[in-house]
Design a protein around this motif. Sequence first.
Motif, short mmCIF file in Angstrom:
data_model
loop_
_atom_site.label_atom_id
_atom_site.label_comp_id
_atom_site.label_asym_id
_atom_site.label_seq_id
_atom_site.Cartn_x
_atom_site.Cartn_y
_atom_site.Cartn_z
N GLU A 47 0.81 -1.22 0.00
CA GLU A 47 0.00 0.00 0.00
C GLU A 47 0.86 1.29 0.00
OE1 GLU A 47 -3.00 -0.21 3.04
OE2 GLU A 47 -3.86 -2.01 2.17
N ALA A 50 -0.93 4.66 0.48
CA ALA A 50 -1.61 5.04 1.73
C ALA A 50 -0.75 6.10 2.41
CB ALA A 50 -1.78 3.83 2.62
N ARG A 65 -4.83 10.88 10.12
CA ARG A 65 -5.50 9.65 9.70
C ARG A 65 -4.94 9.25 8.34
NH1 ARG A 65 -6.61 14.53 9.83
NH2 ARG A 65 -8.43 14.42 11.18
N VAL A 66 -5.17 7.98 7.98
CA VAL A 66 -4.65 7.48 6.70
C VAL A 66 -5.71 7.66 5.62
CG1 VAL A 66 -3.89 5.40 5.47
CG2 VAL A 66 -3.11 5.82 7.80
N VAL A 67 -5.30 8.12 4.45
CA VAL A 67 -6.17 8.14 3.28
C VAL A 67 -5.36 7.63 2.08
CG1 VAL A 67 -7.55 10.12 4.10
CG2 VAL A 67 -5.68 10.50 2.50
N ILE A 68 -6.06 7.43 0.98
CA ILE A 68 -5.41 6.92 -0.22
C ILE A 68 -5.08 8.07 -1.17
CG2 ILE A 68 -5.86 5.53 -2.32
CD1 ILE A 68 -5.25 3.83 0.14
N ALA A 80 -9.33 11.99 -1.56
CA ALA A 80 -10.78 12.21 -1.54
C ALA A 80 -11.35 11.80 -0.20
CB ALA A 80 -11.44 11.39 -2.66
N THR A 81 -12.30 12.57 0.26
CA THR A 81 -12.97 12.29 1.53
C THR A 81 -14.27 13.11 1.57
OG1 THR A 81 -12.64 12.14 3.92
CG2 THR A 81 -11.76 14.11 2.85
N SER A 85 -16.57 15.47 7.23
CA SER A 85 -15.83 14.67 8.20
C SER A 85 -15.02 15.62 9.10
CB SER A 85 -14.88 13.71 7.49
OG SER A 85 -13.92 14.46 6.74
N ARG A 86 -14.40 15.05 10.11
CA ARG A 86 -13.56 15.89 10.99
C ARG A 86 -12.48 16.60 10.19
NH1 ARG A 86 -10.26 13.95 16.39
NH2 ARG A 86 -8.98 15.81 16.58
N LYS A 87 -11.77 15.84 9.33
CA LYS A 87 -10.68 16.46 8.56
C LYS A 87 -11.23 17.50 7.60
CE LYS A 87 -10.17 12.22 6.46
NZ LYS A 87 -11.61 11.92 6.55
N GLN A 144 -19.78 10.38 7.83
CA GLN A 144 -18.40 10.10 8.27
C GLN A 144 -18.00 10.98 9.44
OE1 GLN A 144 -15.04 11.02 5.60
NE2 GLN A 144 -14.38 8.90 5.84
N SER A 145 -17.44 10.35 10.44
CA SER A 145 -16.94 10.98 11.68
C SER A 145 -18.03 11.33 12.69
CB SER A 145 -16.08 12.24 11.40
OG SER A 145 -15.11 11.99 10.42
C1 LIG Z 1 -5.50 2.18 4.38
C2 LIG Z 1 -6.58 3.19 4.67
C3 LIG Z 1 -7.08 3.96 3.62
C4 LIG Z 1 -8.08 4.91 3.87
N1 LIG Z 1 -8.48 5.70 2.83
C5 LIG Z 1 -9.39 6.68 3.06
C6 LIG Z 1 -9.72 7.61 2.03
O1 LIG Z 1 -9.18 7.58 0.90
N2 LIG Z 1 -10.65 8.57 2.32
C7 LIG Z 1 -11.24 8.66 3.54
O2 LIG Z 1 -12.10 9.54 3.74
N3 LIG Z 1 -10.91 7.83 4.56
C8 LIG Z 1 -10.00 6.84 4.35
N4 LIG Z 1 -9.64 6.00 5.38
C9 LIG Z 1 -10.27 6.19 6.70
C10 LIG Z 1 -9.59 7.37 7.43
O3 LIG Z 1 -8.36 6.94 8.00
C11 LIG Z 1 -10.46 7.99 8.55
O4 LIG Z 1 -10.85 7.00 9.48
C12 LIG Z 1 -11.73 8.66 8.01
O5 LIG Z 1 -11.47 9.37 6.81
C13 LIG Z 1 -12.33 9.62 9.04
O6 LIG Z 1 -11.35 10.54 9.43
P1 LIG Z 1 -11.69 11.90 10.24
O7 LIG Z 1 -12.76 11.56 11.23
O8 LIG Z 1 -10.41 12.29 10.88
O9 LIG Z 1 -12.15 12.92 9.21
C14 LIG Z 1 -8.63 5.05 5.18
C15 LIG Z 1 -8.11 4.27 6.22
C16 LIG Z 1 -7.10 3.37 5.97
C17 LIG Z 1 -6.53 2.58 7.13
#
Ligand SMILES: Cc1cc2nc3c(=O)[nH]c(=O)nc-3n(C[C@H](O)[C@H](O)[C@H](O)COP(=O)(O)O)c2cc1C
Length: 218
Positions: A47, A50, A65-68, A80-81, A85-87, A144-145
Amino acid sequence: MTVRELLRGLPVFAGDLPAFDPSAAPDDPIALFTAWFEEAVAAGVSEPHAMAVATADEAGAPSARVVILKDLTPEGWWFATTTTSRKGRELAADPQAALLFHWREQGRQVRVGGVAELATPGLCAADFRSRPPASRAAGLHGRQSDPLADPAEMDRAFDESRARVEADPSLVPDDWGLYVVRPVEVEFWQGSPDRRHVRLRYRREESRGTWERGLLWP
Ligand SMILES: Cc1cc2nc3c(=O)[nH]c(=O)nc-3n(C[C@H](O)[C@H](O)[C@H](O)COP(=O)(O)O)c2cc1C
């Protein structure tokens, strides 16, 4: 065995790590990131796309937090998110963000500091529509969140969203956000088993629109 003992027994910077000659690095950190990313994929790093995204709340308290990673262009790093959400809420109030990649199989770390910008509604919608149906269904509830009082509520929301996606595959939720982090600073870190790690930092020279770079002590 205690956790402390367990931790002491774990290796770090093990294996055959790649060499990094900072004097041969390109002028643009995006070019270097692209080269490192391609090497990470070729080396079978798990990954590699990530990344951690760090934001801060109104009081300056950070969260990560992790995103792609969705794309890398001359503008910067894309992810993208949801904007709700919190972020997403934190970025609306303070767009400063930090990204972190860790490619442990290569002993490499890349950190990016910059400013996150929400893409146009057209680009956000195109990103959402390109996602697989299950991921579109997950993005449709717009929760989300939020606190989840009862997991059954999520099951119901998923079933409902799946049905909505099937009925209208072009649906895009209002709060879908595609962000680009425009870099101000990018640092490449290459670990070495002998601890003579290499750090190369690029900083954006805004007035000239160029990058200045230099080594940092590890
Ligand atoms: C490997 C991995 C990939 C993730 N990819 C995404 C992503 O692309 N977008 C997203 O919104 N959250 C993704 N998440 C979840 C976020 O880590 C996070 O839990 C979620 O976005 C809510 O975050 P927030 O409450 O801080 O806004 C991923 C988590 C992991 C472990």
